[in-house]
Scaffold this active site. Structure first.
Site, PDB file in Angstrom:
ATOM      1  N   TYR A  15     -10.568  13.333  -7.526  1.00 12.88           N
ATOM      2  CA  TYR A  15      -9.404  13.020  -8.718  1.00 12.88           C
ATOM      3  C   TYR A  15      -8.835  14.016  -8.926  1.00 12.88           C
ATOM      4  O   TYR A  15      -8.094  14.272  -9.352  1.00 12.88           O
ATOM      5  CB  TYR A  15     -10.377  12.278  -9.555  1.00 12.88           C
ATOM      6  CG  TYR A  15      -9.129  11.178 -10.563  1.00 12.88           C
ATOM      7  CD1 TYR A  15      -8.014  10.095 -10.410  1.00 12.88           C
ATOM      8  CD2 TYR A  15      -8.670  12.021 -11.463  1.00 12.88           C
ATOM      9  CE1 TYR A  15      -7.532   9.835 -11.524  1.00 12.88           C
ATOM     10  CE2 TYR A  15      -8.143  12.050 -13.457  1.00 12.88           C
ATOM     11  CZ  TYR A  15      -7.713  10.686 -12.746  1.00 12.88           C
ATOM     12  OH  TYR A  15      -6.359  10.134 -13.567  1.00 12.88           O
TER      13      TYR A  15
ATOM     14  N   ASP B  70       0.784  -1.301  -0.272  1.00 17.76           N
ATOM     15  CA  ASP B  70       0.032  -0.109   0.040  1.00 17.76           C
ATOM     16  C   ASP B  70       1.124   1.519   0.203  1.00 17.76           C
ATOM     17  O   ASP B  70       2.124   1.905   0.463  1.00 17.76           O
ATOM     18  CB  ASP B  70      -1.399  -0.067   1.081  1.00 17.76           C
ATOM     19  CG  ASP B  70      -2.106   1.082   1.223  1.00 17.76           C
ATOM     20  OD1 ASP B  70      -1.524   2.750   0.501  1.00 17.76           O
ATOM     21  OD2 ASP B  70      -3.144   1.026   2.061  1.00 17.76           O
TER      22      ASP B  70
ATOM     23  N   LYS C 207      -5.117  14.936  -8.640  1.00 20.52           N
ATOM     24  CA  LYS C 207      -3.481  15.310  -9.918  1.00 20.52           C
ATOM     25  C   LYS C 207      -3.727  16.687  -9.868  1.00 20.52           C
ATOM     26  O   LYS C 207      -1.986  16.852 -10.310  1.00 20.52           O
ATOM     27  CB  LYS C 207      -4.813  14.894 -10.863  1.00 20.52           C
ATOM     28  CG  LYS C 207      -4.717  13.022 -11.029  1.00 20.52           C
ATOM     29  CD  LYS C 207      -3.763  12.568 -10.923  1.00 20.52           C
ATOM     30  CE  LYS C 207      -4.172  10.723 -11.111  1.00 20.52           C
ATOM     31  NZ  LYS C 207      -2.726  10.486 -11.623  1.00 20.52           N
TER      32      LYS C 207
ATOM     33  N   ASN D 262       2.484   6.049 -10.489  1.00 22.59           N
ATOM     34  CA  ASN D 262       1.596   5.993 -12.084  1.00 22.59           C
ATOM     35  C   ASN D 262      -0.112   5.344 -10.651  1.00 22.59           C
ATOM     36  O   ASN D 262      -0.562   5.763 -10.694  1.00 22.59           O
ATOM     37  CB  ASN D 262       2.120   5.188 -12.424  1.00 22.59           C
ATOM     38  CG  ASN D 262       0.424   4.093 -12.938  1.00 22.59           C
ATOM     39  OD1 ASN D 262      -0.233   4.964 -13.503  1.00 22.59           O
ATOM     40  ND2 ASN D 262       0.494   2.924 -13.073  1.00 22.59           N
TER      41      ASN D 262
END
Length: 292
Positions: free
Chosen positions: A153, A62, A157, A89
């Site tokens: 999200y 993790d 990002k 990634n």
């Protein structure tokens, strides 16, 4: 395998069990790199490691767990050698209105996509410093222009992009290069799962061409691998995504104006029900952390 500047070196790829991470691991292996595969889904990681034409190592971890990452790093150094390339990634996503979002899941997305990326960099920075290596942060169109229904999200990002810029400035004098890989909708199982939910299918469908198109994961991975080879500051796939950078200041107003019209129409046809974490990777993360 192709002989080149990456041949014989060690790379670490997080989120390597599937999608962009797995495809990138194959691309780097084809360039002669030893590859350490980090993430959930140990069986998939081990199967991929066995398929690669180079020495490879699978380590289930993790990336938000600093102690577990330290163990993984020791395993990589012992098994494959000091990494000179690290690719952050790993990422998870869900979709739905922020007002309906589950607070724990919202925090988890930030934790994986932003904090986990930073933890990955922190863990392997001594190796990159020793090798004058390269750190690639996989970002997204969501970092350039935030969309509705994906608040966690997009925030994660954008944060990962800012983190990478800051890290680059701090380590440039050490000979470490830091790059950003910008991708848009890519043909992974996360996107396939997203399209099964009306909220995501409608969101993508209301985006202009070519933004709404889904692009091949193998080509995205090939572009990222080329960025690793060239130690690029930024790489875009598809290439037109680069054009979003000069106009990013105008994008919030454009997105808001469009959403004001199409969100009520979407909701009139179908309730904007919130999704769980999307794709097999999201399911694996939820299972590993005991989330519902």
């Amino acid at each position: 395998m192709r002989r080149g500047p990456l041949s014989g070196r060690t790379a670490v790829v997080t989120g390597a069990a599937r999608g962009v991470g797995a495809a990138l691991a194959r691309e780097l292996a084809a360039r002669g790199m030893r590859v350490a595969l980090l993430g959930h889904e140990g069986d998939r990681l081990r199967r991929l490691a066995g398929e690669l034409p180079v020495p490879a190592l699978a380590h289930e971890v993790d990336i938000t767990d600093d102690a577990a990452l330290a163990v993984a790093a020791d395993s990589v150094r012992t098994g494959l050698g000091t990494p000179s390339v690290v690719v952050a990634n790993a990422a998870v996503a869900d979709a739905g209105l922020f007002a309906d979002s589950d607070p724990a899941r919202w925090r988890r997305i930030i934790d994986v996509n932003l904090t986990g990326s930073a933890a990955t960099a922190r863990t392997f920075l001594p190796d990159l410093t020793a090798t004058k290596g390269y750190h690639l942060q996989v970002a997204s169109l969501a970092a350039i222009g935030a969309a509705p229904l994906m608040s966690a999200y997009c925030a994660s990002k954008a944060g990962a992009e800012a983190f990478a810029h800051s890290l680059r400035a701090e380590v440039a004098h050490l000979g470490v290069a830091v790059g950003l890989g910008y991708l848009t909708w890519t043909g992974t199982d996360l996107i396939e799962d997203a399209d099964r939910h009306s909220v995501m299918r409608e969101l993508r469908g209301h985006m202009p061409w070519p933004v709404r198109d889904v692009y091949p994961v193998d080509r995205a991975a090939a572009r990222l691998a080329l960025a690793v080879e060239r130690r690029s500051m930024a790489v875009y796939y598809p290439r037109w995504l680069r054009l979003a950078q000069p106009v990013r200041a105008a994008m919030p107003a454009v997105v808001t104006r469009a959403a004001r019209h199409y969100l009520p129409r979407i909701e009139a046809r179908s309730p904007l029900r919130h999704t769980d974490l999307l794709g097999g990777g999201g399911t694996a993360d939820a299972k590993a952390t005991g989330a519902s």
